[in-house]
Motif scaffolding. Structure first.
Motif, mmCIF file in Angstrom:
data_model
loop_
_atom_site.group_PDB
_atom_site.id
_atom_site.type_symbol
_atom_site.label_atom_id
_atom_site.label_comp_id
_atom_site.label_asym_id
_atom_site.label_seq_id
_atom_site.Cartn_x
_atom_site.Cartn_y
_atom_site.Cartn_z
ATOM 1 N N TYR B 180 27.990 42.103 36.790
ATOM 2 C CA TYR B 180 28.767 42.001 35.555
ATOM 3 C C TYR B 180 28.938 43.369 34.909
ATOM 4 N N ASN B 181 27.911 44.242 35.095
ATOM 5 C CA ASN B 181 27.983 45.636 34.619
ATOM 6 C C ASN B 181 28.337 45.741 33.140
ATOM 7 N N PHE B 182 27.434 45.303 32.312
ATOM 8 C CA PHE B 182 27.654 45.321 30.863
ATOM 9 C C PHE B 182 27.839 46.745 30.334
ATOM 10 N N ALA B 183 27.191 47.713 31.010
ATOM 11 C CA ALA B 183 27.265 49.101 30.536
ATOM 12 C C ALA B 183 28.683 49.657 30.645
ATOM 13 N N ASP B 184 29.530 48.962 31.400
ATOM 14 C CA ASP B 184 30.901 49.414 31.612
ATOM 15 C C ASP B 184 31.738 49.314 30.332
ATOM 16 N N ASP B 381 25.237 27.454 27.937
ATOM 17 C CA ASP B 381 25.175 28.119 29.239
ATOM 18 C C ASP B 381 26.521 28.065 29.945
ATOM 19 N N ALA B 382 27.161 26.905 29.875
ATOM 20 C CA ALA B 382 28.486 26.778 30.490
ATOM 21 C C ALA B 382 29.485 27.678 29.772
ATOM 22 N N ALA B 383 29.353 27.754 28.425
ATOM 23 C CA ALA B 383 30.247 28.616 27.660
ATOM 24 C C ALA B 383 30.064 30.069 28.079
ATOM 25 N N TRP B 384 28.816 30.448 28.342
ATOM 26 C CA TRP B 384 28.572 31.829 28.796
ATOM 27 C C TRP B 384 29.215 32.070 30.155
ATOM 28 N N GLU B 385 29.198 31.041 31.021
ATOM 29 C CA GLU B 385 29.894 31.174 32.304
ATOM 30 C C GLU B 385 31.345 31.547 32.064
ATOM 31 N N PHE B 386 31.952 30.873 31.088
ATOM 32 C CA PHE B 386 33.359 31.148 30.796
ATOM 33 C C PHE B 386 33.542 32.560 30.235
ATOM 34 N N VAL B 387 32.715 32.918 29.255
ATOM 35 C CA VAL B 387 32.843 34.239 28.640
ATOM 36 C C VAL B 387 32.629 35.324 29.694
ATOM 37 N N TRP B 389 33.088 35.108 32.879
ATOM 38 C CA TRP B 389 34.237 35.166 33.787
ATOM 39 C C TRP B 389 35.410 35.886 33.116
ATOM 40 N N ALA B 390 35.708 35.490 31.865
ATOM 41 C CA ALA B 390 36.891 36.030 31.186
ATOM 42 C C ALA B 390 36.741 37.516 30.889
ATOM 43 N N THR B 391 35.501 38.013 30.845
ATOM 44 C CA THR B 391 35.304 39.435 30.533
ATOM 45 C C THR B 391 34.797 40.205 31.745
ATOM 46 N N SER B 392 34.823 39.553 32.927
ATOM 47 C CA SER B 392 34.398 40.261 34.135
ATOM 48 C C SER B 392 35.419 41.337 34.488
ATOM 49 N N LYS B 393 34.956 42.299 35.300
ATOM 50 C CA LYS B 393 35.858 43.396 35.628
ATOM 51 C C LYS B 393 37.128 42.882 36.292
ATOM 52 N N ILE B 395 38.740 40.031 35.979
ATOM 53 C CA ILE B 395 39.709 39.410 35.074
ATOM 54 C C ILE B 395 40.278 40.433 34.090
ATOM 55 N N VAL B 396 39.418 41.334 33.604
ATOM 56 C CA VAL B 396 39.917 42.358 32.677
ATOM 57 C C VAL B 396 40.976 43.211 33.373
ATOM 58 N N LEU B 397 40.723 43.498 34.654
ATOM 59 C CA LEU B 397 41.700 44.286 35.411
ATOM 60 C C LEU B 397 43.021 43.523 35.521
ATOM 61 N N LYS B 398 42.918 42.214 35.745
ATOM 62 C CA LYS B 398 44.136 41.411 35.828
ATOM 63 C C LYS B 398 44.844 41.361 34.468
ATOM 64 N N GLU B 399 44.058 41.095 33.425
ATOM 65 C CA GLU B 399 44.618 41.011 32.071
ATOM 66 C C GLU B 399 45.359 42.295 31.741
ATOM 67 N N GLN B 400 44.731 43.413 32.109
ATOM 68 C CA GLN B 400 45.287 44.700 31.728
ATOM 69 C C GLN B 400 46.411 45.117 32.667
ATOM 70 N N GLY B 401 46.219 44.844 33.971
ATOM 71 C CA GLY B 401 47.186 45.294 34.969
ATOM 72 C C GLY B 401 48.421 44.412 35.027
ATOM 73 N N VAL B 402 48.274 43.131 34.752
ATOM 74 C CA VAL B 402 49.418 42.228 34.826
ATOM 75 C C VAL B 402 49.863 41.808 33.420
ATOM 76 N N GLY B 403 48.881 41.463 32.581
ATOM 77 C CA GLY B 403 49.206 40.958 31.258
ATOM 78 C C GLY B 403 49.374 42.041 30.217
ATOM 79 N N ALA B 404 49.055 43.306 30.601
ATOM 80 C CA ALA B 404 49.215 44.439 29.688
ATOM 81 C C ALA B 404 48.441 44.251 28.392
ATOM 82 N N ASN B 405 47.225 43.713 28.494
ATOM 83 C CA ASN B 405 46.380 43.601 27.317
ATOM 84 C C ASN B 405 45.325 44.700 27.374
ATOM 85 N N PRO B 406 45.327 45.642 26.422
ATOM 86 C CA PRO B 406 44.372 46.755 26.477
ATOM 87 C C PRO B 406 42.934 46.281 26.299
#
Lengths: 290, 487
Positions: B180-184, B381-387, B389-393, B395-406
């Protein structure tokens, strides 16, 4: 058993209605009154406790609250008086047979049917000083342009104009119904006596229509004083706080500042204001009829 | 007679019985129901539109959650079972935001991978806060996770205990693998999300204030993109021709919304809202007054009329229509300005870093949105699974690369894919402002009230009233608010 029923039937029949009113109307009002006597605020970090009238003591010193009262009346009186004058005049004009009467009547009703928020959004766009259509038209005719809701001085009249546009048809409708119900004899007598059109209107139509007009005014008054949708959609109380009515202020206090206790006290005062206005109008109407 | 009476009584009883359940059920939201009808609120206009994604969940979701782990016959595995939360239902409240627009398109991947059912409810920002506040205050909320604005609601929600401290998940190696690399995550972004050592949310959207300008108009007038606020003012003056409906400048001028976009002016002049150590309001310092005055002057002299009732949607509309030369606002709204389908001047619009004031260029650089877990959730715990996932590298790369969300992950900004959707000058401005100030509004509990107080100075300045008097009065009001803040 049957004795009990015989004696109490007058209570039993309205019982469901009374229960409904108690649960749905009396309880919320009393609960608001109770809230208004607590410092309930989710930003305070402590549970609400009863502290009496402290919220009410703060109200007179709250300049935004005091200003909002005046503004509420300014908006209401401006809007309702224009609506009544225009509404009665148009009703008198429409109260005769002519072609397309039905079509015109239905068109008149459209503003009343539309959603206030949608109306407000459209007016907001029309009011934009640079690109809006209203100033564009004024410019085309060489008339002075306005800043409408984008300026502290003109914001309340501009909002009242939207209200007039939306609600004049209601006055027209009520007055038309009242006009059709008037007896014919006085008008025939007036014709025989040689009264002019203006005299007929001034001395016969209007006095006889007065009860209808006052009902329409009362309905509009109570409604206009509570206006929220148009103002919140178009200005959120701005520019600055120059269009913040009591309703908007209570909303801001509760849902933007999260001071639920204080907002309740504003609402209780507002409730008293609305109640006294309607009592006043009802009373003056009664004295007028006698 | 008696028979009639008896009949009447029966009728009354029938009506009472029929009526009774309805009124008693409405005032309190039922805790057991999956979608509580919230306490009645007059302004709850926008109805939640549940994402269609839920319906496309795998057919296997009918299996009770407890049976799920047994299904995978892993021999006492070192790895956790593949779908430990299979069948869990999550209710997640989000804001209408490009981040959500893109996320809902990839949500089925998450549901397929984990077997968790997700219902997304989206609201306008202010309605979202109202919805959350009423649900959490009334108790019995079924919200599991939600989008939040750390600078606006962070302290308030934290104080009321509505957040789960996400550090408990981050520090638990079983729940958060190293990958997950939180330090990122950018340090400033995590700092914004932290209230008294509690991690209130994971940052998902970051933003900085920039200057948008019309390259063609500046060039025609022989001007460069302004590097200082003085140059901005000079350019605005030169490019204003009111007779031709041409204006040199625009920004939000409506008191409350304008506060955040005024903050960079304040910081660049060396001012601040209040002294963090002494808790003394500093709205009437000479630096602050100079900043308010300049901001008011730019509006009054060089902006289209009526900015005191304009937030960003109105300002964007005027800019996109082509009659304004410069515009300061958040870089996250760039899609509205640089997209040819939304703006008539998209091709001619450039982006530069916020112009420097006497103390240099100090734009805000903040986390505008984060993803949090509700303390009242029964599926943390399930909610954390979602969070997670949604903040994993990925998905963030997809959000930023396709969805243009900084986003807020440093590695994604280093990745060419992460930058591909953003214009080069936008990225340059973003990089140059990344070290800006970590807040764009005063960090208090009662942010809404504070913004209204500060907004009065902005309104006065734009209207050409006495700025010093307005600042003195607002400073006193703001001090009162600071004093009333819980320690």
């Amino acid at each position: 058993m049957s004795n009990f029923l015989d004696r109490n039937v007058k209570w039993l029949f309205p019982l469901p209605a009374i229960l409904f009113i108690l649960v749905m109307m009396v309880f919320p009002i009393l609960y608001t009154v109770w809230n208004s006597m607590t410092p309930w605020s989710i930003s305070a970090g402590r549970p609400p406790t009863f502290f009496g009238l402290e919220n009410y003591q703060k109200l007179p010193d709250d300049s935004r609250f005091v200003a909002s009262i005046g503004r509420t009346f300014y908006f209401t009186i401006l809007a309702v008086s224009l609506e009544v004058i225009l509404g009665v005049a148009i009703a008198l004009l429409l109260n005769r047979e002519f072609r397309f009467k039905r079509i015109i009547n239905s068109i008149m009703l459209l503003p009343m049917m539309a959603t206030p928020v949608a109306i407000a959004m459209v007016w907001l766009l029309m009011y934009v000083p640079t690109t809006g259509i209203i100033n564009f038209v004024l410019r085309a005719f060489g008339l002075p342009e306005g800043l409408w809701v984008y300026n502290a001085q003109s914001v309340i009249p501009a909002l009242a104009l939207v209200d007039v546009w939306e609600w004049t048809p209601m006055i027209i409708l009520i007055c038309l119904a009242g006009l059709t119900a008037l007896p014919h004899d006085p008008f025939e007598a007036a014709v025989v006596d040689g009264a002019s059109t203006w005299q007929t209107i001034r001395y016969i139509t209007l006095p006889m229509l007065m009860p209808t007009i006052s009902v329409a005014t009362l309905l509009r008054l109570i409604d206009a004083i509570k206006t929220f949708d148009i103002i919140y959609t178009m200005t959120q109380g701005g520019p600055g706080f120059t269009s913040e009515t009591i309703n908007i202020y209570a909303f801001v206090q509760s849902f933007q500042y999260f001071n639920f206790g204080y907002a309740s006290s504003v609402l209780v005062v507002f409730f008293a204001v609305v109640l006294s206005v309607s009592l006043l109008v009802t009373y003056s109407r009664r004295s007028l009829e006698i | 007679m008696k028979i009639r009476l008896m009949l009447a009584l029966l009728l009354v009883l029938a009506i009472v019985v029929a009526c009774a359940p309805a009124p008693t059920a409405t005032p309190v939201p039922p805790t057991a129901a999956p979608k509580p009808t919230d306490a009645p609120k007059p302004t709850d206009a926008p109805k939640p539109t549940a994402a269609p994604a839920a319906t496309s969940a795998p057919a296997a979701t009918t299996v009770p959650p407890t049976a799920a782990p047994a299904a995978t016959k892993a021999p006492e595995p070192t790895a956790a079972p593949a779908q430990p939360y299979k069948g869990a239902n999550l209710r997640i409240l989000v804001a209408n935001h490009p981040w959500y627009d893109y996320l809902k398109t990839i949500l089925p991947d998450f549901q397929k991978a984990t077997g968790i059912n997700v219902t997304l409810e989206n609201y306008a920002e202010n309605d979202l806060v109202q919805k959350l506040t009423t649900e959490f205050t009334a108790g019995g909320s079924t919200v599991d996770a939600f989008m939040q604005r750390p600078l606006q609601e962070g302290k308030l929600f934290a104080q009321n205990g509505w957040y789960v401290d996400l550090n408990t998940f981050i520090k638990d190696a079983k729940k958060t693998p190293d990958t997950y690399n939180f330090a990122d995550f950018q340090k400033a972004a995590i700092g914004t999300e932290t209230v008294k050592d509690m991690l209130t949310g994971i940052p998902i959207v970051t933003e900085q204030e920039v200057l948008y300008y019309r390259k063609d108009l500046y060039q025609a007038a022989g001007l460069q993109a302004p590097k200082t606020l003085d140059e901005l003012e000079a350019a605005a003056a030169k490019l204003t021709d009111k007779s031709k409906q041409q204006f040199g400048f625009i920004a939000r001028g409506q008191g409350n919304p304008a506060v955040t976009q005024f903050s960079s002016y304040l910081y660049s002049y060396g001012g601040d809202w209040f002294d963090q150590n002494t808790k003394k309001a500093t709205l009437n310092t000479p630096e602050a007054i100079a900043a308010f005055t300049l901001f008011g002057k730019l509006h009054k002299n060089y902006a289209p009329p009526g900015t005191t009732n304009m937030s960003w949607p109105q300002a964007v509309a005027v800019f996109a229509q082509g009659s304004v030369a410069s515009y300061t606002d958040a870089n996250s709204i760039f899609a509205n300005l640089l997209d040819p389908t939304k703006s008539t001047v998209a091709e001619k619009t450039g982006v530069v870093v916020f112009p420097a004031g006497p103390k240099g260029s100090v734009p805000y650089s903040v986390t505008s949105w984060g993803l949090s877990i509700a303390a009242s959730s029964k599926n943390k715990d399930a909610a954390w699974e979602f969070v997670k996932w949604a903040t994993s590298k990925e998905i963030v790369l997809k959000e930023q690369g396709v969805g243009a969300n900084p986003g807020a992950r440093a590695s994604v900004w280093a990745d060419p894919v992460g930058k591909s959707k953003f214009p080069a000058d936008w990225v340059a401005a973003q990089v140059a402002s990344a070290n800006g100030r970590g807040y764009d509004r005063p960090l208090v509990v009662q942010v809404g009230a504070a913004r209204d107080i500060i907004g009065t100075i902005i309104t006065a300045a734009i209207n050409g009233e006495d700025v010093t008097a307005a600042a003195n009065k607002a400073n006193a009001d703001f001090q009162k608010l600071l004093d009333s803040e819980p320690k």
